[in-house]
Design an enzyme around this catalytic site. Structure first.
Site, PDB file in Angstrom:
ATOM      1  N   THR A  22     -15.839  52.139  34.779  1.00  0.00           N
ATOM      2  CA  THR A  22     -15.909  52.899  36.192  1.00  0.00           C
ATOM      3  C   THR A  22     -14.963  54.100  36.222  1.00  0.00           C
ATOM      4  O   THR A  22     -15.761  55.591  35.859  1.00  0.00           O
ATOM      5  CB  THR A  22     -15.530  51.624  37.120  1.00  0.00           C
ATOM      6  OG1 THR A  22     -14.187  51.534  36.667  1.00  0.00           O
ATOM      7  CG2 THR A  22     -16.549  50.972  37.137  1.00  0.00           C
ATOM      8  N   LYS A  32     -12.777  47.572  29.492  1.00  0.00           N
ATOM      9  CA  LYS A  32     -12.282  49.101  30.430  1.00  0.00           C
ATOM     10  C   LYS A  32     -11.746  48.501  31.724  1.00  0.00           C
ATOM     11  O   LYS A  32     -10.806  47.020  31.692  1.00  0.00           O
ATOM     12  CB  LYS A  32     -13.523  48.872  31.164  1.00  0.00           C
ATOM     13  CG  LYS A  32     -14.111  47.755  31.861  1.00  0.00           C
ATOM     14  CD  LYS A  32     -13.991  47.840  33.345  1.00  0.00           C
ATOM     15  CE  LYS A  32     -14.112  48.982  34.103  1.00  0.00           C
ATOM     16  NZ  LYS A  32     -13.418  49.007  35.575  1.00  0.00           N
ATOM     17  N   THR A  52     -11.917  45.906  38.599  1.00  0.00           N
ATOM     18  CA  THR A  52     -11.548  44.829  37.387  1.00  0.00           C
ATOM     19  C   THR A  52     -11.607  45.782  36.164  1.00  0.00           C
ATOM     20  O   THR A  52     -11.518  46.584  35.962  1.00  0.00           O
ATOM     21  CB  THR A  52     -13.336  45.048  37.357  1.00  0.00           C
ATOM     22  OG1 THR A  52     -13.704  44.181  38.221  1.00  0.00           O
ATOM     23  CG2 THR A  52     -13.117  44.152  36.114  1.00  0.00           C
ATOM     24  N   GLU A  60      -4.968  55.152  35.582  1.00  0.00           N
ATOM     25  CA  GLU A  60      -5.343  55.845  36.917  1.00  0.00           C
ATOM     26  C   GLU A  60      -4.016  57.153  37.234  1.00  0.00           C
ATOM     27  O   GLU A  60      -2.821  56.300  37.414  1.00  0.00           O
ATOM     28  CB  GLU A  60      -5.152  55.515  38.221  1.00  0.00           C
ATOM     29  CG  GLU A  60      -6.771  54.978  38.443  1.00  0.00           C
ATOM     30  CD  GLU A  60      -7.508  53.846  39.528  1.00  0.00           C
ATOM     31  OE1 GLU A  60      -8.139  53.524  39.463  1.00  0.00           O
ATOM     32  OE2 GLU A  60      -6.626  53.250  40.370  1.00  0.00           O
ATOM     33  N   ASN A  85      -6.660  57.439  44.090  1.00  0.00           N
ATOM     34  CA  ASN A  85      -6.852  55.866  44.987  1.00  0.00           C
ATOM     35  C   ASN A  85      -6.475  56.212  46.741  1.00  0.00           C
ATOM     36  O   ASN A  85      -7.079  55.402  47.547  1.00  0.00           O
ATOM     37  CB  ASN A  85      -5.938  55.536  45.120  1.00  0.00           C
ATOM     38  CG  ASN A  85      -6.071  54.476  42.899  1.00  0.00           C
ATOM     39  OD1 ASN A  85      -7.353  53.817  43.479  1.00  0.00           O
ATOM     40  ND2 ASN A  85      -4.973  54.576  42.564  1.00  0.00           N
ATOM     41  N   SER A 134     -11.980  61.844  51.437  1.00  0.00           N
ATOM     42  CA  SER A 134     -11.726  62.722  52.320  1.00  0.00           C
ATOM     43  C   SER A 134     -12.418  64.257  51.892  1.00  0.00           C
ATOM     44  O   SER A 134     -13.085  63.885  50.431  1.00  0.00           O
ATOM     45  CB  SER A 134     -10.305  63.949  51.942  1.00  0.00           C
ATOM     46  OG  SER A 134      -9.673  63.868  50.816  1.00  0.00           O
TER      47      SER A 134
END
Lengths: 413, 413
Positions: B158, B184, B195, B285, B408, B413
């Site tokens: 993802t 992942k 996940t 991330e 996140n 926007s």
């Protein structure tokens, strides 16, 4: 430290009345900051009762250890607070520094060292040179006056963007008594800085044990229900001082927290705590939104608190709010990870009164445009209904913005 | 989703050998993404044992509930994974969607629905239209080949910035057996996505109960010792499949996890888990630094784990690392808030081998310039010595950057 005032700052600052038996003074001791006050001395009349609650950290600062030990006496004559240096994680130096500060203060005020209370906020791990208080505290004790609480609140700021004060006046028996409070705190630890500090003063004649009971009960739904980043400071200190001066005007002397005559006082006392703790959330580092999280229908209040805190401390929920996104999937995630009883298929979630999820799935009537508009507000209320019992709780937090990361990560560059 | 590969991505990708008894195929089912594969079918030979561990969330996804129920049978013939939709918090629709997917897959493969395992990753709260699998899974079952694990790892991504695979070959008895894995996971929940998923395949002949015991023990110091943001997904799924095909080459059939012949296998199995879970941390991330936190001298290993996780999940520690700041004061804070036994005055802390604090205060030999230089490295090792006992543990995490907040919070926007 911060250049601009939080957009969530209260629009007005209350006029702070005098509290009989309390005198204040501030000075520039040059501990770390330039051209600003960084030391506060509060002198209390003889007979002042003291109560306190502190960080639960296993690694508390030296002033926290000092206050904990002295609290047993139940009496206070002075409070010394400095900003710029937390005197935390400073080993034996920290202990000798608190002892020296108390010695200087006791001499300045004319009391025993056991009646001196201390709090420090600022850099961690840096020895605090207490000799800087020599002379300064003597001068402050001489010039202390009944009053500028706003100046006092300014002297204890670190990364705070505005001073935090609150006041309430209430009847105790037939006499009017006053409660004044101040607080500081922007992150649980700000850039290299530590601490949430808050000080409450009242002229009500309340005995130390009763005051301690009021304070312990009062913080539960106020200061303990606020989180900025889930990071508990080594130095959190909340002290309450009751001079008893209102006894002269007929306020009854209170020795038990359960005394029915305290009812109105307790309400006002808790309002001052709630007001100050909300201001702490409003000044969260980088905060652009104040977030109120209510969890209802939990098995117990304690369970509701855990779930509310799990939501309030979730970086994914907090970043979503910063992005004005009513991301209820992340709220579900945070409910699920709390480890408390929850039934996915009974969950309902609303943002600012608009229900976005019910019975464990998206609310069919959910209007994306309407919710998006609502998320632009500076205050966001998230309500989660678990549908399991009658447990209910509420906590306050703020959003997680790039400014938080900048404040806490960029300052080396 | 992300445009650039994490700077922490492994420099090389291993050649993934074939596992006898496992065939793979991927397709573009158009579940959410355009122009990329989003469905993986793994077909296993008859007699394949299966084991699994799942999220501890109280609000798990529909596929997690499906797998938990089917795991009791201990046998697997196929795994269906889709990206783009997590089928989480989808109420009754979620359950009927898993049932329909399994029905289509069972027909395609020619087995019972109880032998089908499912995992989904992507948007939460959006119904998953399982009719999209109709036709697709039949075609995949026909074209599945022993093959391309990297393509399989790509189909399940993802917000991942690189596909994650690992392999090990080891002797079981006198036969060579192979362990292949893929994973992942970028945030515990990525932007509206859910996940951590991981799948392990081996040709070793290991009975379901033994495989389950190996998996449960293996995750403890690998996947369970990794945190990106402390936010537990509703969908975390780790499944292991053992086809037993190596029995034909003389590999002994294993029925108990404590079988001494498993020793080398267990080591290799755990290495594959460790490798994959480290890759998950490397693809956190917005991550720019891989952070290894070791806590030693704790009362117990469990206590060391709690303290290490408290450090790893502290936003203030993580932002400090993003700022290349060896901010040991924040590490002290995180030790203190963990609630585990700790003695401030016995604490020592080092960053990348340089001790910055000892005996509860700044290390006198601490050289700021040297530490600042060390903090520029892409991999940061924080070691905390508590000096209380022999408990030791290690967890992996990454730093907290403005990119995390952007990923996140900005995507609306």
């Amino acid at each position: 430290m911060s250049s601009s005032v939080s957009p969530l700052a209260p629009k007005t600052v209350p006029d702070m009345p005098v509290i009989a038996g309390v005198r204040l003074a501030t000075a520039e001791a040059g501990i770390r900051y330039k051209n600003r006050t960084d030391v506060l001395l509060a002198v209390m009349d003889k007979g002042t009762a003291v109560a306190g609650v502190f960080t639960r950290s296993k690694c508390p600062s030296a002033p926290v250890e000092w206050c904990r030990a002295k609290l047993r006496g139940g009496k206070a004559r002075a409070l010394v607070v400095n900003s710029g240096n937390a005197n935390a994680f400073t080993g034996k130096t920290g202990r000798s520094s608190t002892a020296l500060t108390a010695k200087i203060a006791a001499k300045a005020v004319g009391c025993s060292e056991g009646e001196i209370f201390l709090a420090s906020t600022g850099v961690i791990g840096e020895p605090l040179d207490a000799t800087k208080f020599d002379g300064v505290l003597g001068r402050l004790a001489e010039t202390a006056e009944p009053g500028d609480y706003l100046a006092a609140a300014k002297a204890i700021m670190t990364t705070d963007t505005f001073p935090k004060v609150a006041t309430a006046t209430v009847k105790l028996g037939k006499a009017k008594v006053t409660i004044n409070g101040m607080a500081k705190g922007a992150g649980m630890i700000a850039p290299d800085m530590a601490t949430m500090l808050s000080f409450i003063f009242t002229d009500a004649p309340i005995a130390p044990a009763a005051l301690q009971a009021l304070l312990k009960s009062g913080v539960e739904d106020t200061f303990n229900a606020v989180t900025i980043d889930g990071d508990t400071s080594t130095s959190d200190t909340l002290l309450a001082f009751a001079t008893g001066a209102a006894a002269e005007h007929g306020a009854p002397k209170i020795s038990r927290a359960s005394d029915p005559r305290l009812k109105a006082f307790v309400k006002a006392f808790n309002q001052v705590l709630a007001n100050l703790s909300e201001q702490v959330a409003r000044d969260g580092e980088g905060a652009r939104k104040l977030v109120e999280i209510t969890v209802e229908g939990a098995k117990t209040k304690a369970s509701a608190r855990k779930i509310a805190m799990s939501i309030a401390n979730s970086p994914l929920v907090k970043t979503a709010i910063a992005g004005e996104d009513a991301n209820w999937g992340r709220v579900v995630m945070a409910v699920g990870k709390a480890g408390e009883p929850a039934d996915r298929d009974k969950l309902s979630i609303s943002f600012n009164g608009i229900r976005v999820a019910k019975s464990g799935a998206r609310d069919p009537s959910y209007d994306e445009a309407q919710v998006s508009e609502a998320m632009k507000a500076p205050e966001i209320a998230i309500k989660v209904s678990l549908g399991l019992g009658k447990g209910r709780d509420r906590v306050l937090t703020c959003d997680l913005t790039k400014e938080y990361v900048a404040i806490n990560g960029d300052y080396r560059s």
